[in-house]
Design a protein around this motif. Structure first.
Motif, PDB file in Angstrom:
ATOM      1  N   HIS A  89      46.279  29.373  13.421  1.00 19.89           N
ATOM      2  CA  HIS A  89      44.711  28.572  12.968  1.00 19.89           C
ATOM      3  C   HIS A  89      43.724  29.757  12.953  1.00 19.89           C
ATOM      4  O   HIS A  89      42.904  29.903  11.901  1.00 19.89           O
ATOM      5  CB  HIS A  89      44.394  27.485  13.839  1.00 19.89           C
ATOM      6  CG  HIS A  89      45.103  26.324  13.404  1.00 19.89           C
ATOM      7  ND1 HIS A  89      46.337  25.951  14.012  1.00 19.89           N
ATOM      8  CD2 HIS A  89      44.848  25.148  12.664  1.00 19.89           C
ATOM      9  CE1 HIS A  89      46.707  24.862  13.712  1.00 19.89           C
ATOM     10  NE2 HIS A  89      45.937  24.452  12.902  1.00 19.89           N
ATOM     11  N   LEU A  90      43.520  30.551  13.913  1.00 18.74           N
ATOM     12  CA  LEU A  90      42.630  31.548  14.153  1.00 18.74           C
ATOM     13  C   LEU A  90      42.659  32.643  13.057  1.00 18.74           C
ATOM     14  O   LEU A  90      41.859  33.248  12.791  1.00 18.74           O
ATOM     15  CB  LEU A  90      42.219  31.880  15.410  1.00 18.74           C
ATOM     16  CG  LEU A  90      41.359  31.059  16.440  1.00 18.74           C
ATOM     17  CD1 LEU A  90      41.438  31.365  17.791  1.00 18.74           C
ATOM     18  CD2 LEU A  90      40.059  30.713  15.962  1.00 18.74           C
ATOM     19  N   THR A  91      43.912  33.048  12.836  1.00 21.02           N
ATOM     20  CA  THR A  91      44.262  34.102  12.045  1.00 21.02           C
ATOM     21  C   THR A  91      44.141  33.992  10.545  1.00 21.02           C
ATOM     22  O   THR A  91      44.548  34.877   9.445  1.00 21.02           O
ATOM     23  CB  THR A  91      45.496  34.790  12.494  1.00 21.02           C
ATOM     24  OG1 THR A  91      46.549  34.011  12.168  1.00 21.02           O
ATOM     25  CG2 THR A  91      45.381  35.522  13.620  1.00 21.02           C
ATOM     26  N   GLU A  92      43.959  32.655   9.951  1.00 25.82           N
ATOM     27  CA  GLU A  92      43.742  32.216   8.889  1.00 25.82           C
ATOM     28  C   GLU A  92      42.857  31.289   8.459  1.00 25.82           C
ATOM     29  O   GLU A  92      42.794  30.241   8.086  1.00 25.82           O
ATOM     30  CB  GLU A  92      45.198  31.629   8.340  1.00 25.82           C
ATOM     31  CG  GLU A  92      46.188  32.673   8.157  1.00 25.82           C
ATOM     32  CD  GLU A  92      47.636  31.996   7.159  1.00 25.82           C
ATOM     33  OE1 GLU A  92      47.863  30.797   7.343  1.00 25.82           O
ATOM     34  OE2 GLU A  92      47.864  32.659   6.407  1.00 25.82           O
ATOM     35  N   LEU A  93      41.658  31.734   8.677  1.00 28.07           N
ATOM     36  CA  LEU A  93      40.378  31.204   8.217  1.00 28.07           C
ATOM     37  C   LEU A  93      39.832  31.327   6.823  1.00 28.07           C
ATOM     38  O   LEU A  93      39.810  32.383   6.370  1.00 28.07           O
ATOM     39  CB  LEU A  93      39.187  31.288   9.222  1.00 28.07           C
ATOM     40  CG  LEU A  93      39.736  30.834  10.761  1.00 28.07           C
ATOM     41  CD1 LEU A  93      38.797  31.402  11.809  1.00 28.07           C
ATOM     42  CD2 LEU A  93      40.029  29.622  10.879  1.00 28.07           C
ATOM     43  N   PHE A  94      39.250  30.366   6.049  1.00 28.52           N
ATOM     44  CA  PHE A  94      38.914  30.394   4.759  1.00 28.52           C
ATOM     45  C   PHE A  94      37.410  30.136   4.644  1.00 28.52           C
ATOM     46  O   PHE A  94      36.952  28.882   4.943  1.00 28.52           O
ATOM     47  CB  PHE A  94      39.705  29.685   3.793  1.00 28.52           C
ATOM     48  CG  PHE A  94      41.216  29.907   3.875  1.00 28.52           C
ATOM     49  CD1 PHE A  94      41.746  30.578   2.861  1.00 28.52           C
ATOM     50  CD2 PHE A  94      41.777  29.594   4.983  1.00 28.52           C
ATOM     51  CE1 PHE A  94      42.813  30.886   2.917  1.00 28.52           C
ATOM     52  CE2 PHE A  94      43.394  29.940   4.992  1.00 28.52           C
ATOM     53  CZ  PHE A  94      43.799  30.492   4.030  1.00 28.52           C
ATOM     54  N   PRO A  95      36.660  31.155   3.816  1.00 30.69           N
ATOM     55  CA  PRO A  95      35.177  30.642   3.675  1.00 30.69           C
ATOM     56  C   PRO A  95      35.139  29.810   2.411  1.00 30.69           C
ATOM     57  O   PRO A  95      36.118  30.312   1.496  1.00 30.69           O
ATOM     58  CB  PRO A  95      34.555  31.955   3.397  1.00 30.69           C
ATOM     59  CG  PRO A  95      35.584  32.892   2.992  1.00 30.69           C
ATOM     60  CD  PRO A  95      37.054  32.563   3.736  1.00 30.69           C
ATOM     61  N   THR A  96      34.303  28.852   2.392  1.00 29.94           N
ATOM     62  CA  THR A  96      34.532  27.929   1.045  1.00 29.94           C
ATOM     63  C   THR A  96      33.157  27.411   0.970  1.00 29.94           C
ATOM     64  O   THR A  96      31.993  27.374   1.715  1.00 29.94           O
ATOM     65  CB  THR A  96      35.304  26.943   1.521  1.00 29.94           C
ATOM     66  OG1 THR A  96      35.625  26.004   0.172  1.00 29.94           O
ATOM     67  CG2 THR A  96      34.984  25.723   2.500  1.00 29.94           C
ATOM     68  N   TYR A  97      32.703  26.597  -0.125  1.00 30.44           N
ATOM     69  CA  TYR A  97      31.657  25.880  -0.343  1.00 30.44           C
ATOM     70  C   TYR A  97      32.106  24.313  -0.446  1.00 30.44           C
ATOM     71  O   TYR A  97      32.886  23.999  -1.507  1.00 30.44           O
ATOM     72  CB  TYR A  97      31.045  26.419  -1.667  1.00 30.44           C
ATOM     73  CG  TYR A  97      29.593  25.798  -1.782  1.00 30.44           C
ATOM     74  CD1 TYR A  97      28.457  26.077  -1.184  1.00 30.44           C
ATOM     75  CD2 TYR A  97      29.432  24.688  -2.663  1.00 30.44           C
ATOM     76  CE1 TYR A  97      27.105  25.563  -1.262  1.00 30.44           C
ATOM     77  CE2 TYR A  97      28.222  24.151  -2.906  1.00 30.44           C
ATOM     78  CZ  TYR A  97      26.969  24.503  -2.272  1.00 30.44           C
ATOM     79  OH  TYR A  97      25.778  23.947  -2.559  1.00 30.44           O
ATOM     80  N   TYR A  98      31.755  23.366   0.405  1.00 32.02           N
ATOM     81  CA  TYR A  98      32.148  22.177   0.367  1.00 32.02           C
ATOM     82  C   TYR A  98      31.083  21.095   0.678  1.00 32.02           C
ATOM     83  O   TYR A  98      30.505  21.430   1.902  1.00 32.02           O
ATOM     84  CB  TYR A  98      33.325  22.073   1.336  1.00 32.02           C
ATOM     85  CG  TYR A  98      34.107  20.664   1.259  1.00 32.02           C
ATOM     86  CD1 TYR A  98      35.136  20.419   0.447  1.00 32.02           C
ATOM     87  CD2 TYR A  98      34.092  19.781   2.379  1.00 32.02           C
ATOM     88  CE1 TYR A  98      35.738  19.302   0.342  1.00 32.02           C
ATOM     89  CE2 TYR A  98      34.555  18.584   2.279  1.00 32.02           C
ATOM     90  CZ  TYR A  98      35.579  18.357   1.567  1.00 32.02           C
ATOM     91  OH  TYR A  98      36.134  17.005   1.167  1.00 32.02           O
ATOM     92  N   ASN A  99      31.007  20.095   0.003  1.00 34.62           N
ATOM     93  CA  ASN A  99      30.010  19.129   0.390  1.00 34.62           C
ATOM     94  C   ASN A  99      28.563  19.534   0.330  1.00 34.62           C
ATOM     95  O   ASN A  99      27.690  19.237   1.270  1.00 34.62           O
ATOM     96  CB  ASN A  99      30.352  18.248   1.744  1.00 34.62           C
ATOM     97  CG  ASN A  99      31.353  17.271   1.407  1.00 34.62           C
ATOM     98  OD1 ASN A  99      31.760  16.952   0.376  1.00 34.62           O
ATOM     99  ND2 ASN A  99      31.873  16.731   2.492  1.00 34.62           N
ATOM    100  N   GLY A 100      28.498  20.653  -0.477  1.00 39.60           N
ATOM    101  CA  GLY A 100      26.719  21.209  -0.411  1.00 39.60           C
ATOM    102  C   GLY A 100      26.437  22.059   0.602  1.00 39.60           C
ATOM    103  O   GLY A 100      25.470  22.544   0.730  1.00 39.60           O
TER     104      GLY A 100
END
Length: 278
Positions: A89-100
């Motif tokens: 889990h910790l080695t595959e984190l993704f930045p995103t834009y979600y729910n504002g």
């Protein structure tokens, strides 16, 4: 059995989080392994964003790489499976834009990952992305990683009956990428009437100790910590306490905890062994 004590270091090179740990793996008081490392580094990686103009062309490489430290107690087999879940889990984190809002999400939250489409060039600036990874979020990922394994285990309908096999405890030490402050968390898998087992999380403040494994020594360890004065380092005081407990237990034939023992310090993303006793 296990005994790991962790606290906040202070002063000079050792500023950060310290861990004092035994190294025995036993079964029914018989020593199976000596020298087993119970404090490890786990990498933290956040994916990079690949833009061609305003077109998002997918995740590429890593925009952030760091690490935290985790100690464990309990069944080494179960704990290793849980640690593998944490690593995944910790080695595959993704930045995103979600729910504002800008967020970091896990690999299993695919519905929140960015889609390949156009985004305004005013979005996903460093000022947006550099502030969303925190120590609290890392702690939440650790908790989710444990719960994910428990959820799978519930499918076998044996969790309540075989609860002791699932029992494990963990300590997380991490430096917050935002504030640069160090944080300490303790996790315990406890019985639950409805779920069979659940995770309890406790945040450990400065001047407190996280203790996993043989908890009966916690009160005495806290007294030792309170008596730490002058130039004496809390880490060294607690390491001496650990070794005295091991020697006392060994003298009466209890092999659940044993030497070699280690003293580790987490500074930034680097875990270093700073003490050792055979």
């Amino acid at each position: 059995m296990t005994l790991v004590l962790a606290g906040h270091s202070s002063g000079g090179f050792e500023e950060g989080i310290y861990f004092a740990s035994d190294s025995h793996i036993t079964q029914n008081n018989h020593v199976l392994v000596k020298g087993f490392k119970k404090v490890i580094e786990i990498p933290i990686r956040v994916k990079g964003l690949n833009f061609c103009g305003e077109w998002f062309n997918g995740y590429l490489g890593n925009r952030y790489q760091g690490a935290c430290s985790v100690a464990f107690a309990g069944s080494s087999l179960v704990a290793q499976h849980l640690i593998n879940s944490m690593k995944n889990h910790l080695t595959e984190l993704f930045p995103t834009y979600y729910n504002g809002s800008y967020q970091i999400v896990m690999s299993c939250e695919t519905n929140k990952h960015l889609r390949q489409t156009d985004y305004d060039d005013s979005m996903f600036l460093d000022s947006h992305l550099d502030t969303i990874l925190t120590a609290e979020y890392v702690s939440q990922v650790i908790c989710h990683s444990i719960e994910a394994v428990l959820n799978k285990a519930r499918e076998h309908c044996s969790m309540s009956r075989l609860f002791t096999a699932y029992q494990a405890e963990f300590i997380l030490g991490v430096q917050c990428p935002q504030t640069r402050e160090y944080h300490l968390y303790q996790y315990e898998i406890v019985p639950d009437q409805e779920l069979g087992a659940k995770v309890e999380v406790t945040r450990v403040n400065k001047n407190e100790l996280a203790v996993i494994g043989v908890k009966k020594f916690k009160d005495d360890a806290l007294i030792e910590l309170e008596q730490c004065k002058g130039e004496e380092k809390p880490s060294e005081k607690i390491f001496r306490f650990l070794n005295s407990v091991i020697e006392s237990e060994t003298s009466i034939g209890n092999n659940g905890i044993g030497k070699p023992s280690g003293l580790y310090n987490l500074q930034g993303s680097i875990l270093t062994r700073i003490g050792f006793e055979r």
